[in-house]
Design a protein around this motif. Sequence first.
Motif, short mmCIF file in Angstrom:
data_model
loop_
_atom_site.label_atom_id
_atom_site.label_comp_id
_atom_site.label_asym_id
_atom_site.label_seq_id
_atom_site.Cartn_x
_atom_site.Cartn_y
_atom_site.Cartn_z
N THR A 1 -0.94 20.89 4.44
CA THR A 1 -1.00 21.18 3.00
C THR A 1 0.32 21.77 2.54
O THR A 1 1.09 22.33 3.33
N THR A 2 0.58 21.64 1.24
CA THR A 2 1.83 22.15 0.67
C THR A 2 1.95 23.66 0.89
O THR A 2 3.02 24.16 1.24
N GLN A 3 0.85 24.38 0.70
CA GLN A 3 0.88 25.83 0.85
C GLN A 3 1.22 26.23 2.27
O GLN A 3 2.06 27.10 2.50
N ARG B 1 3.53 15.16 4.65
CA ARG B 1 2.63 15.34 3.51
C ARG B 1 1.19 14.99 3.84
O ARG B 1 0.25 15.50 3.21
N LYS C 1 -0.91 12.92 -3.20
CA LYS C 1 -0.20 13.60 -2.11
C LYS C 1 1.29 13.69 -2.39
O LYS C 1 1.94 14.65 -1.99
N ASN D 1 1.75 29.54 -4.65
CA ASN D 1 2.93 28.74 -4.31
C ASN D 1 4.19 29.26 -5.01
O ASN D 1 5.29 29.19 -4.46
N TYR E 1 2.46 13.95 -5.42
CA TYR E 1 2.51 14.97 -6.47
C TYR E 1 2.50 16.37 -5.86
O TYR E 1 3.12 17.30 -6.41
N ASN E 2 1.81 16.53 -4.74
CA ASN E 2 1.75 17.84 -4.08
C ASN E 2 3.10 18.31 -3.56
O ASN E 2 3.24 19.48 -3.16
N LYS F 1 0.97 11.94 -10.16
CA LYS F 1 -0.32 12.45 -9.69
C LYS F 1 -1.40 11.38 -9.76
O LYS F 1 -2.26 11.26 -8.87
#
Length: 534
Positions: free
Chosen positions: A500-502, A496, A350, A430, A352-353, A345
């Motif tokens: 977004t990850t979500q 990435r 990014k 998540n 880390y996400n 992180k």
Amino acid sequence: MLKVLLKKQFAEIFKSYFVNQKTGKARSKAAVIGYSVLFAFVMLLMCVIFFCMNLLLKDLLKIPDYEWVFFAVMGIAAIMFGLLGSVFNTYASLYLAGDNEMLLAMPIPIKYLLLSRFSGVFVLSLIYSSSVTIPTLISFIIFGKPTVLAIVFGILLIPIIALFCSVLSCILGFFVALISSKFKRKSFITVILSFAFIGVYYFFCFKMSDIFKAIVNNSKSVGKGIKLYGNLLYQLGKASTGDVLSFVIFTAVTLALSALCFFVLCKTYIKIALINKGEKKTVYKRTAEKQMSVEKALLRKEIKRFTSSATYMLNCGLGIIIMPVATVVLLVKRNSILAFAELIKAESPKLYNLLPIAVLALVIIMASMGNIATPSVSLEGKKLWICKSLPLDSYKILRAKMNLHTVFMAPPAVLSAAIISFALKIELINVILISATVYISVVLNATLGVILGLLKPNFDWVSETTPIKQSITVLISMLIGIILPIAVFALGYFLRNSITTQNYLIAVLVVLAIISRYFGNWVKNKGTEIFNNI
């Protein structure tokens, strides 16, 4: 007679490569080549993995008079891998083969029958153990200084080590059969004993890197210990370096153990294969049976079929055990993982996400180790007519097979996903998305398993090992289960910076849900039609 039995045994092992199980006709040359190439690719992949393992120990080849430690250690790996690959087949093919009673009723000498059965075990041991022994020999040629005699002995030791693995498989299968014959619930006893062995095996694999480093750093002490407490491994190591006396000793001991094992099998085969010493005669009592829906009755039938077969549970239900075990291991290593995540992180937020996506991929891979639905159609075998004769919608029969997979695989998969996610401090939204996606992936795996079973059925089997372990459909299902999560993670990595990850997790959930729905409709329409016409 022996020639006919051997031909029959090898035909059973490799039947799916040459015969279309659905039509019973020989496959085309192109299909045979395709299946052979796929098998060769898998074996090549295993050889590459063990070659990389050899790289961790190559420094042992540079220590004068201790090169044999390298071969002794890799010999242990070859024996363990060969044993793992054949031991589950041994119990089923030696003692639980469907044609046991028929063949024993014929005027066939027991020794011929056992030789043919043992040949199948040997072939499987050879396939698995050679995935270790061949890369080991290649590593010796590249990184060591082998003599011509050492290379010759190395080649000769490939089948000898496979024979040694076969003997150990037969011994373990013998004790499993002997112990389980004294209990009514044989399948569960077999599963417990086998999982105990698997636990030891995977503990070794988990600690492999540390073990190999310790071996290299303390090679002389390890060598003295092997020579003192594992002299047979010492002889194997010395034989691989070209020592004539050690080669003769290891070969002689292996042949002697094979002869002794064969003698014991000849004396005990009928007793263990046909007599259930621990089972009492079932006394039927008149009891009230609860009425249930058709769906529940069919699911109950599938559950009984699954839990009554040790071979089925061991080979297709491994993920049920692996997921909670892996979850516990991750919880134990939680602080280390979090520290590593914080480091990432700090360096790259990014990257880390991607942690939620990595957790999703990991759990899907573990869940894919269960292929309960894939052989379920073929396991109907010659009793298929019973299902087809019932006044039921065929889709309900197929649906029960998919539900069987979901019932056993979904709870541990979703629970593991949730626990791991919370442990790694992933956001609640998540966690919910990961758990939902994992559930959909299990449903998709169940649906694909039934589809593969319908497209490539095999009802003409003697041992249930054939559709469970030697079926191309199970291999394809496992490959899909590995490729899918890797593709999900790889795509998330490349996107990435764009999503977004979500949102990515939502997209993966929606896509998998749509695919699962499509395949579910295929089973309901086209799959039902195929099942009715089988």
